[in-house]
Motif scaffolding. Structure first.
Motif, PDB file in Angstrom:
ATOM      1  N   UNK A  36       0.721  -1.509   0.086  1.00 38.48           N
ATOM      2  CA  UNK A  36      -0.139   0.529   0.158  1.00 38.48           C
ATOM      3  C   UNK A  36       1.038   1.420  -0.137  1.00 38.48           C
ATOM      4  N   UNK A  37       0.091   2.196  -0.323  1.00 42.48           N
ATOM      5  CA  UNK A  37       1.114   3.681  -0.395  1.00 42.48           C
ATOM      6  C   UNK A  37       0.132   4.917   0.225  1.00 42.48           C
ATOM      7  N   UNK A  38       0.956   5.450   0.922  1.00 42.91           N
ATOM      8  CA  UNK A  38       0.033   7.092   1.106  1.00 42.91           C
ATOM      9  C   UNK A  38       0.596   8.046   0.479  1.00 42.91           C
ATOM     10  N   UNK A  39      -0.145   8.544  -0.037  1.00 40.80           N
ATOM     11  CA  UNK A  39       1.208  10.380   0.022  1.00 40.80           C
ATOM     12  C   UNK A  39       0.109  11.463   0.576  1.00 40.80           C
ATOM     13  N   UNK A  40       0.858  12.390   0.835  1.00 40.05           N
ATOM     14  CA  UNK A  40       0.924  13.321   2.002  1.00 40.05           C
ATOM     15  C   UNK A  40      -0.699  13.674   1.582  1.00 40.05           C
ATOM     16  N   UNK A  41      -1.535  14.531   2.416  1.00 37.38           N
ATOM     17  CA  UNK A  41      -2.586  14.440   3.028  1.00 37.38           C
ATOM     18  C   UNK A  41      -3.583  13.397   1.804  1.00 37.38           C
ATOM     19  N   UNK A  42      -2.904  12.048   1.695  1.00 37.11           N
ATOM     20  CA  UNK A  42      -4.458  11.449   0.852  1.00 37.11           C
ATOM     21  C   UNK A  42      -4.181  10.216   1.598  1.00 37.11           C
ATOM     22  N   UNK A  90       4.616   9.053  -5.734  1.00 40.33           N
ATOM     23  CA  UNK A  90       5.375   9.857  -4.279  1.00 40.33           C
ATOM     24  C   UNK A  90       4.917   9.563  -2.873  1.00 40.33           C
ATOM     25  N   UNK A  91       5.329   8.470  -2.223  1.00 38.95           N
ATOM     26  CA  UNK A  91       4.292   8.356  -1.344  1.00 38.95           C
ATOM     27  C   UNK A  91       5.003   7.393  -0.473  1.00 38.95           C
ATOM     28  N   UNK A  92       4.856   7.437   0.872  1.00 39.26           N
ATOM     29  CA  UNK A  92       5.624   6.404   1.754  1.00 39.26           C
ATOM     30  C   UNK A  92       4.694   4.929   1.650  1.00 39.26           C
ATOM     31  N   UNK A  93       5.553   3.738   1.162  1.00 42.35           N
ATOM     32  CA  UNK A  93       4.812   2.617   1.385  1.00 42.35           C
ATOM     33  C   UNK A  93       4.910   1.559   2.002  1.00 42.35           C
ATOM     34  N   UNK A  94       3.972   0.972   2.347  1.00 41.87           N
ATOM     35  CA  UNK A  94       3.659   0.049   3.309  1.00 41.87           C
ATOM     36  C   UNK A  94       3.494  -1.660   2.663  1.00 41.87           C
ATOM     37  N   UNK A 115       9.683   5.500   1.812  1.00 42.11           N
ATOM     38  CA  UNK A 115       9.467   6.966   1.160  1.00 42.11           C
ATOM     39  C   UNK A 115      10.601   6.901   0.329  1.00 42.11           C
ATOM     40  N   UNK A 116       8.992   6.755  -0.628  1.00 39.95           N
ATOM     41  CA  UNK A 116       9.965   7.157  -2.460  1.00 39.95           C
ATOM     42  C   UNK A 116       9.436   8.310  -2.567  1.00 39.95           C
ATOM     43  N   UNK A 117      10.079   9.424  -3.521  1.00 36.95           N
ATOM     44  CA  UNK A 117       9.998  10.157  -3.727  1.00 36.95           C
ATOM     45  C   UNK A 117      10.661  10.471  -4.857  1.00 36.95           C
ATOM     46  N   UNK A 118       9.732  10.732  -5.973  1.00 36.52           N
ATOM     47  CA  UNK A 118       9.412  10.719  -7.520  1.00 36.52           C
ATOM     48  C   UNK A 118       9.501  12.381  -8.154  1.00 36.52           C
TER      49      UNK A 118
END
Length: 120
Positions: A36-42, A90-94, A115-118
């Motif tokens: 799963x992933x979570x982007x800032x504010x999402x 771009x998000x934190x991946x879990x 953290x993955x940042x593109x």
């Protein structure tokens, strides 16, 4: 069961990155698992999953054709190969264990994210 994701970093659009999730505390082949992933504010969103027999894989439409989920039972790891990365990735991946569902509520165990940042 304990999970630990790693492999994140800062990359440019179009690059590739491979995430790994180390599994401990049980039989890695006994569990369906997912990313799963979570982007800032999402909200946290489903990315990919694999069932415990490795016979079925599911992907979010946004990553289909670019991401590949795999399991290495010998190394007790779950992998996520990410190609053609986009800034929207771009998000934190879990990583998580307990289901192959797209619903995060069905998973029992979660690892710390990576953290993955593109950049564009």
């Amino acid at each position: 069961v304990q999970l630990q994701a790693s492999g994140g970093g800062l990359v440019q659009a179009g690059d590739s990155l491979r995430l790994s999730c180390a599994f401990s505390g049980g039989n890695v082949r006994a569990w369906s698992m997912g990313w799963f992933r979570q982007a800032p504010g999402k909200e946290r969103e489903f990315v990919a999953s694999i069932d415990r027999s490795d016979s079925s894989r599911h992907y979010a439409d946004s990553v289909k054709g670019r991401f590949t989920v795999s399991r290495d039972s010998a190394r007790r790891t779950l992998g996520l190969q990410m190609n053609s990365l986009k800034p929207d990735d771009t998000a934190v991946y879990y990583c998580a264990a307990g289901s192959s569902s797209t619903d995060s509520a069905n998973y029992q165990f979660w690892g710390r994210g990576t953290q993955v940042t593109v950049s564009s």
